[in-house]
Structures are given as structure tokens and as C-alpha cells.
Design an enzyme around this catalytic site. Structure first.
Site, PDB file in Angstrom:
ATOM      1  N   GLY A   1      64.237 -13.948  54.065  1.00 16.80           N
ATOM      2  CA  GLY A   1      64.033 -14.406  52.686  1.00 16.80           C
ATOM      3  C   GLY A   1      64.892 -13.335  51.757  1.00 16.80           C
ATOM      4  O   GLY A   1      65.760 -12.457  52.468  1.00 16.80           O
TER       5      GLY A   1
ATOM      6  N   HIS B   1      48.230  -9.357  41.090  1.00 16.00           N
ATOM      7  CA  HIS B   1      49.098 -10.184  42.214  1.00 16.00           C
ATOM      8  C   HIS B   1      48.158 -11.334  42.370  1.00 16.00           C
ATOM      9  O   HIS B   1      46.849 -11.238  42.380  1.00 16.00           O
ATOM     10  CB  HIS B   1      49.039  -9.128  43.390  1.00 16.00           C
TER      11      HIS B   1
ATOM     12  N   ARG C   1      49.755 -20.319  49.454  1.00 21.05           N
ATOM     13  CA  ARG C   1      50.847 -20.446  50.589  1.00 21.05           C
ATOM     14  C   ARG C   1      50.310 -21.736  51.519  1.00 21.05           C
ATOM     15  O   ARG C   1      49.114 -21.944  51.649  1.00 21.05           O
ATOM     16  CB  ARG C   1      51.483 -19.481  51.180  1.00 21.05           C
TER      17      ARG C   1
END
Length: 279
Positions: A263, A117, A121
Site C-alpha cells: 500500500g 480511529h 472494510r
């Protein structure tokens, strides 16, 4: 949405990182004799106010090496609703927000190749900050792979003033933990959030985290993707994937943020493994 120079720079970088990562993953598939490629689907978001709220692109590939890998980029903005706004840095008094980033999860066909992962951001409320990190999730851990992953991320941290490998590594260890199972999701990596202040310094560090991931993970994949495995290894991988799914659905903040901000559902839940078992 009208973006300022910092927001535009962050969005452009995350999209370029997506392109480089996807190209490298496709190259690995070609090395394995597969013609798999990414399927890209664009999506748009409507803000609760009724105004356009940005959107993103979901990229998914299912191949011979990558059983399922998703690489998402999104740039969204608008208004955070209700109590959720109070949980976001700088949004308690003013719920307006902007967020742009990249999120990646890979589940592998060979149980000796670790799942992974990664996300980076940039968020803007009444404050501006970077967050992200990467963590390795092997069903069958190998010490050499864990050491390679951590050493590469440590080097990225050590090259920048905002980088604090001991703190970020411990943060990942604490965050990627499944309390009801009393186990960690994987073998760790780094996790950081709320890097505020010097945009240039924090952006440079975040970029190097992305580059470090692109350096270390494909190397680990190539090292393990031809290892022999048996049915017992597959069973162990599927059971481990169940734990991964539990964490993402119960505890992961990114999953919650995506759902709370309207989202794309398929992009948010692309982190879930294609096959998992609970015995």
C-alpha cells in the site's frame, strides 16, 4: 480490476462515507474560523505479480481544530505473499485477495478533544467478510464523551442481528491494548472482524457503524473544541500520543496489512500523530 456487484457496492459506500465525513470535518473547521480543507492524493498499487493492483485516495487536513486528520479509501487486489497469506482468513490455500475500505485517524489541536480511529472494510479471499469498528482516544478522558461514544455504537449494534455490542466492545478493549506499557490505547469502542455469510445483513450493520461514527464524533468535537487548556494539558497530550504511535507501529494489524500488500506508505502511516514525546 473487475469488481463483482458486492465488491462494487462496498467500495461505493466507503467512498460516499468518506465524502460525508470530510464535509462534516471541514464544516467544523469553518465554525472555528479556519479555511483548512482536505488535500487529496490518489495512488496506484502494483501487485507482486507485476499486474495493476488497484489503489486509493489519501485525504489529509491540517487545521485549527484538527491538527492532523487523515481519511483514506482504498480498493486493492492481487496475490498475498508467503507466510503472510496464511495469517489472512481464507487465504492459506489460495493467496488471491480483494480488499476495499475506509480508514480514518484524527489527532486534535485541543487536548480536551479526543483523538479517534475508525475503519470499515470488506475483504474477499476464498471467504468474504466485513470488519471494522471505531475507538475513542482522549488524552484527557471525560466520562460524558466516553458514554456518548459507546451509547451511539451500542445502538448501531443493537439494531442489527450481526451486531453484538458486548462482544465487540470487549474485542476493542482487548485489541487496543499496549502489552509492554500495560495500558489501553484509549477508552474503547467496538471492533469486529470476519463477519461472513449474509452479505446484506453484514453490509447493513457495517454501514450503520459508519453512520454512528458520523453521528457521535462530530458532536463530541463541537462539545470540547473551545475548552480552555494550558501547557500541562499539551504536554500530557504529547506523551499520550507517544503511546498511540507505539501501538500503531508495533501491534496494529491494519498497519501490517497495508505494508505487506504494498500500500501507499504515506496513507498507511497517516495514523501517526504530528507531534509526540517520549520522556
Amino acid at each position: 480490476m473487475i469488481l463483482d456487484s458486492e465488491q462494487t457496492a462496498a467500495r461505493t459506500w466507503f467512498e460516499s462515507l468518506r465524502d460525508r465525513i470530510c464535509a462534516e470535518f471541514v464544516a467544523i473547521e469553518r465554525e472555528a474560523g479556519s479555511d483548512a480543507d482536505f488535500d487529496y492524493i490518489a495512488w496506484d498499487r502494483t501487485d507482486p505479480s507485476g499486474e495493476p493492483g488497484g489503489g486509493g485516495v489519501r485525504g489529509v487536513m491540517k487545521g485549527r481544530v484538527f491538527e492532523k486528520v487523515g481519511v483514506n479509501v482504498s480498493t486493492v487486489g492481487g496475490t498475498l505473499e508467503g507466510d503472510f497469506a496464511k495469517s489472512i482468513n481464507g487465504a492459506a490455500d489460495d493467496p488471491a485477495f480483494f480488499a476495499t475500505g475506509i480508514s480514518l485517524v484524527a489527532h486534535m489541536a485541543n487536548p480536551h478533544v479526543p483523538a479517534v480511529h475508525m475503519n470499515c472494510r470488506f475483504l474477499v479471499t476464498t471467504k468474504r467478510w466485513f470488519g471494522g469498528g471505531a475507538d475513542l482516544n482522549p488524552p484527557l478522558p471525560v466520562a460524558a464523551d466516553t458514554e456518548d461514544f459507546h451509547a451511539t455504537l451500542k445502538a448501531a449494534c443493537d439494531a442489527h442481528a450481526p451486531g453484538d455490542y458486548p462482544r465487540f466492545s470487549k474485542w476493542a478493549e482487548d485489541y487496543f491494548y499496549i502489552p509492554h506499557r500495560q495500558v489501553h490505547r484509549g477508552v474503547g469502542g467496538i471492533f469486529f472482524d470476519h463477519l461472513e455469510g449474509d452479505f446484506a445483513a453484514n453490509f447493513a450493520f457495517t454501514q450503520d457503524v459508519g453512520r454512528a461514527f458520523l453521528d457521535t464524533y462530530p458532536r463530541i468535537v463541537r462539545r470540547r473544541m473551545n475548552d480552555a487548556f494550558d501547557d500541562a494539558d499539551i504536554a500530557a497530550m504529547h506523551a499520550w500520543r507517544g503511546r498511540y504511535a507505539e501501538f500503531n507501529l508495533v501491534y496494529d494489524r491494519g498497519t501490517l496489512f497495508g505494508l505487506k500488500t504494498g500500500g501507499n506508505i504515506d496513507a498507511i502511516l497517516m495514523s501517526l500523530p504530528p507531534v509526540a514525546t517520549w520522556e
